[in-house]
Design a protein around this motif. Structure first.
Motif, PDB file in Angstrom:
ATOM      1  N   MET A  51      36.722 -30.895 -56.192  1.00 58.02           N
ATOM      2  CA  MET A  51      35.458 -31.450 -55.666  1.00 58.02           C
ATOM      3  C   MET A  51      34.874 -32.444 -56.666  1.00 58.02           C
ATOM      4  O   MET A  51      34.713 -32.155 -57.832  1.00 58.02           O
ATOM      5  N   SER A  52      34.559 -33.645 -56.200  1.00 55.55           N
ATOM      6  CA  SER A  52      34.002 -34.684 -57.050  1.00 55.55           C
ATOM      7  C   SER A  52      32.496 -34.516 -57.183  1.00 55.55           C
ATOM      8  O   SER A  52      31.829 -33.959 -56.311  1.00 55.55           O
ATOM      9  N   TRP A  53      31.942 -35.051 -58.281  1.00 54.06           N
ATOM     10  CA  TRP A  53      30.493 -34.982 -58.473  1.00 54.06           C
ATOM     11  C   TRP A  53      29.749 -35.697 -57.359  1.00 54.06           C
ATOM     12  O   TRP A  53      28.612 -35.358 -57.044  1.00 54.06           O
ATOM     13  N   ILE A  54      30.404 -36.667 -56.737  1.00 54.45           N
ATOM     14  CA  ILE A  54      29.744 -37.447 -55.702  1.00 54.45           C
ATOM     15  C   ILE A  54      29.470 -36.619 -54.456  1.00 54.45           C
ATOM     16  O   ILE A  54      28.577 -36.949 -53.658  1.00 54.45           O
ATOM     17  N   ASP A  55      30.215 -35.525 -54.277  1.00 54.35           N
ATOM     18  CA  ASP A  55      30.028 -34.703 -53.083  1.00 54.35           C
ATOM     19  C   ASP A  55      28.644 -34.068 -53.027  1.00 54.35           C
ATOM     20  O   ASP A  55      28.167 -33.700 -51.946  1.00 54.35           O
ATOM     21  N   SER A  56      27.993 -33.939 -54.184  1.00 54.03           N
ATOM     22  CA  SER A  56      26.662 -33.316 -54.205  1.00 54.03           C
ATOM     23  C   SER A  56      25.596 -34.224 -53.622  1.00 54.03           C
ATOM     24  O   SER A  56      24.484 -33.761 -53.345  1.00 54.03           O
ATOM     25  N   ILE A  57      25.897 -35.517 -53.434  1.00 54.90           N
ATOM     26  CA  ILE A  57      24.875 -36.422 -52.903  1.00 54.90           C
ATOM     27  C   ILE A  57      25.298 -37.028 -51.568  1.00 54.90           C
ATOM     28  O   ILE A  57      24.786 -38.050 -51.151  1.00 54.90           O
ATOM     29  N   ASP A  58      26.245 -36.416 -50.885  1.00 52.75           N
ATOM     30  CA  ASP A  58      26.543 -36.818 -49.510  1.00 52.75           C
ATOM     31  C   ASP A  58      25.362 -36.453 -48.611  1.00 52.75           C
ATOM     32  O   ASP A  58      24.628 -35.504 -48.907  1.00 52.75           O
ATOM     33  N   PRO A  59      25.134 -37.150 -47.478  1.00 52.20           N
ATOM     34  CA  PRO A  59      25.979 -38.220 -46.957  1.00 52.20           C
ATOM     35  C   PRO A  59      25.583 -39.593 -47.515  1.00 52.20           C
ATOM     36  O   PRO A  59      24.392 -39.914 -47.599  1.00 52.20           O
ATOM     37  N   ILE A  60      26.577 -40.358 -47.907  1.00 54.54           N
ATOM     38  CA  ILE A  60      26.371 -41.749 -48.313  1.00 54.54           C
ATOM     39  C   ILE A  60      27.473 -42.583 -47.673  1.00 54.54           C
ATOM     40  O   ILE A  60      28.516 -42.069 -47.276  1.00 54.54           O
ATOM     41  N   SER A  61      27.219 -43.881 -47.588  1.00 58.58           N
ATOM     42  CA  SER A  61      28.191 -44.760 -46.942  1.00 58.58           C
ATOM     43  C   SER A  61      29.444 -44.882 -47.799  1.00 58.58           C
ATOM     44  O   SER A  61      29.414 -44.701 -49.022  1.00 58.58           O
ATOM     45  N   ALA A  62      30.546 -45.210 -47.151  1.00 61.57           N
ATOM     46  CA  ALA A  62      31.827 -45.320 -47.842  1.00 61.57           C
ATOM     47  C   ALA A  62      31.807 -46.373 -48.951  1.00 61.57           C
ATOM     48  O   ALA A  62      32.312 -46.128 -50.055  1.00 61.57           O
ATOM     49  N   PRO A  63      31.224 -47.577 -48.734  1.00 66.34           N
ATOM     50  CA  PRO A  63      31.193 -48.570 -49.813  1.00 66.34           C
ATOM     51  C   PRO A  63      30.410 -48.077 -51.038  1.00 66.34           C
ATOM     52  O   PRO A  63      30.818 -48.307 -52.173  1.00 66.34           O
ATOM     53  N   VAL A  64      29.286 -47.403 -50.804  1.00 69.33           N
ATOM     54  CA  VAL A  64      28.494 -46.882 -51.912  1.00 69.33           C
ATOM     55  C   VAL A  64      29.255 -45.783 -52.631  1.00 69.33           C
ATOM     56  O   VAL A  64      29.248 -45.702 -53.872  1.00 69.33           O
ATOM     57  N   ARG A  65      29.919 -44.955 -51.872  1.00 70.57           N
ATOM     58  CA  ARG A  65      30.720 -43.892 -52.474  1.00 70.57           C
ATOM     59  C   ARG A  65      31.766 -44.476 -53.417  1.00 70.57           C
ATOM     60  O   ARG A  65      31.960 -43.991 -54.537  1.00 70.57           O
ATOM     61  N   ARG A  66      32.433 -45.557 -52.978  1.00 72.37           N
ATOM     62  CA  ARG A  66      33.457 -46.177 -53.820  1.00 72.37           C
ATOM     63  C   ARG A  66      32.840 -46.764 -55.084  1.00 72.37           C
ATOM     64  O   ARG A  66      33.422 -46.654 -56.170  1.00 72.37           O
ATOM     65  N   ARG A  67      31.665 -47.396 -54.965  1.00 76.50           N
ATOM     66  CA  ARG A  67      31.025 -47.976 -56.153  1.00 76.50           C
ATOM     67  C   ARG A  67      30.627 -46.895 -57.145  1.00 76.50           C
ATOM     68  O   ARG A  67      30.787 -47.059 -58.356  1.00 76.50           O
ATOM     69  N   LEU A  68      30.108 -45.786 -56.630  1.00 80.43           N
ATOM     70  CA  LEU A  68      29.705 -44.709 -57.530  1.00 80.43           C
ATOM     71  C   LEU A  68      30.923 -44.087 -58.220  1.00 80.43           C
ATOM     72  O   LEU A  68      30.872 -43.778 -59.418  1.00 80.43           O
ATOM     73  N   LEU A  69      31.998 -43.906 -57.466  1.00 80.14           N
ATOM     74  CA  LEU A  69      33.195 -43.308 -58.054  1.00 80.14           C
ATOM     75  C   LEU A  69      33.838 -44.234 -59.092  1.00 80.14           C
ATOM     76  O   LEU A  69      34.611 -43.778 -59.942  1.00 80.14           O
ATOM     77  N   SER A  70      33.533 -45.538 -59.029  1.00 80.27           N
ATOM     78  CA  SER A  70      34.104 -46.481 -60.000  1.00 80.27           C
ATOM     79  C   SER A  70      33.347 -46.477 -61.332  1.00 80.27           C
ATOM     80  O   SER A  70      33.811 -47.078 -62.309  1.00 80.27           O
ATOM     81  N   LEU A  71      32.179 -45.817 -61.371  1.00 81.21           N
ATOM     82  CA  LEU A  71      31.416 -45.774 -62.616  1.00 81.21           C
ATOM     83  C   LEU A  71      32.172 -44.950 -63.651  1.00 81.21           C
ATOM     84  O   LEU A  71      32.721 -43.897 -63.338  1.00 81.21           O
ATOM     85  N   PRO A  72      32.201 -45.394 -64.895  1.00 80.03           N
ATOM     86  CA  PRO A  72      32.987 -44.685 -65.914  1.00 80.03           C
ATOM     87  C   PRO A  72      32.310 -43.393 -66.357  1.00 80.03           C
ATOM     88  O   PRO A  72      31.085 -43.333 -66.479  1.00 80.03           O
ATOM     89  N   GLU A  73      33.118 -42.385 -66.600  1.00 81.09           N
ATOM     90  CA  GLU A  73      32.618 -41.162 -67.225  1.00 81.09           C
ATOM     91  C   GLU A  73      32.466 -41.406 -68.724  1.00 81.09           C
ATOM     92  O   GLU A  73      33.254 -42.120 -69.337  1.00 81.09           O
ATOM     93  N   GLN A  74      31.441 -40.794 -69.301  1.00 76.84           N
ATOM     94  CA  GLN A  74      31.214 -40.906 -70.734  1.00 76.84           C
ATOM     95  C   GLN A  74      31.178 -39.512 -71.346  1.00 76.84           C
ATOM     96  O   GLN A  74      30.653 -38.577 -70.749  1.00 76.84           O
ATOM     97  N   THR A  75      31.728 -39.392 -72.536  1.00 81.10           N
ATOM     98  CA  THR A  75      31.672 -38.144 -73.286  1.00 81.10           C
ATOM     99  C   THR A  75      30.635 -38.290 -74.397  1.00 81.10           C
ATOM    100  O   THR A  75      30.665 -39.268 -75.155  1.00 81.10           O
ATOM    101  N   VAL A  76      29.713 -37.354 -74.455  1.00 85.15           N
ATOM    102  CA  VAL A  76      28.675 -37.384 -75.493  1.00 85.15           C
ATOM    103  C   VAL A  76      28.775 -36.104 -76.314  1.00 85.15           C
ATOM    104  O   VAL A  76      28.932 -35.008 -75.766  1.00 85.15           O
TER     105      VAL A  76
END
Length: 214
Positions: free
Chosen positions: A1-26
């Motif tokens: 399960m992706s982190w993006i699933d917690s904020i569904d429903p969203i449009s497919a283009p927005v979903r792709r843009r959000l999934l393209s954001l880089p993960e960061q380790t702090v």
């Protein structure tokens, strides 16, 4: 399960843009923002824990809330939406992985994506409840009940790894006050203290003390 699933429903283009954001380790101990900083983006915590503290003019510190996976930072949300600078400090309590939604993208999504807006508003409402609960504790609960509740909440196998200063910040008190209360708990046989640790010896007594909190 992706982190993006917690904020569904969203449009497919927005979903792709959000999934393209880089993960960061702090890393543990990193400071994400300080008082006076401006919010740069909306952070989604994927793993780990980030703690937000507020420091008063006297130097006394209080833990406002912690942000864990699925939770939000109310100061960041208000900063992005209202343009207000941070008043607290965010410290990475454990190694964490995060994704940051840039400010411009966040504001566009608030305007154009009902599912995203609902997610943000729901998370903000829950976080405000947490802050209100903290205010009730500080205003109406005794130091003993707040400290007992904090020890129970923080313990793992009846052991708490925290300094007295960290416990004081957790319950919104002074380190000297926490020291005296821990000494009293120890004399009563409820805990045993050592440098940076507290061992719970009588969880039942601590639960009774904690139950006196509102």
């Amino acid at each position: 399960m992706s982190w993006i699933d917690s904020i569904d429903p969203i449009s497919a283009p927005v979903r792709r843009r959000l999934l393209s954001l880089p993960e960061q380790t702090v890393a543990k101990g990193a400071v994400l923002f300080r008082p006076g900083d401006a919010a740069q983006g909306f952070v989604m915590v994927l793993s780990g824990r980030i703690e937000v503290h507020l420091t008063g003019p006297s130097g006394r510190e209080i833990l406002l809330y912690a942000v864990e996976p699925g939770q939000s930072c109310v100061q960041t949300t208000l900063g992005l939406m209202a343009g207000e600078p941070y008043s607290g400090e965010a410290l990475v309590a454990t190694d964490a992985r995060v994704v940051m939604i840039p400010r411009a993208m966040f504001l566009r999504l608030i305007d154009s994506e009902p599912g995203f807006r609902s997610f943000v508003m729901t998370a903000l409402g829950r976080r405000m409840q947490d802050v209100t609960r903290l205010l009730e504790q500080v205003a109406f609960a005794s130091i003993e009940s707040r400290l007992a509740a904090a020890l129970l909440d923080m313990s793992e196998d009846n052991l708490v790894h925290a300094t007295q200063a960290e416990l004081a910040a957790r319950i919104g008190s002074a380190r000297e006050v926490v020291t005296r209360r821990l000494d009293a708990f120890q004399r009563a046989g409820w805990v045993a203290t050592d440098r940076g640790t507290v061992r719970l010896l009588d969880s039942g007594a601590l639960k009774r003390a904690a139950s006196l909190a509102p």
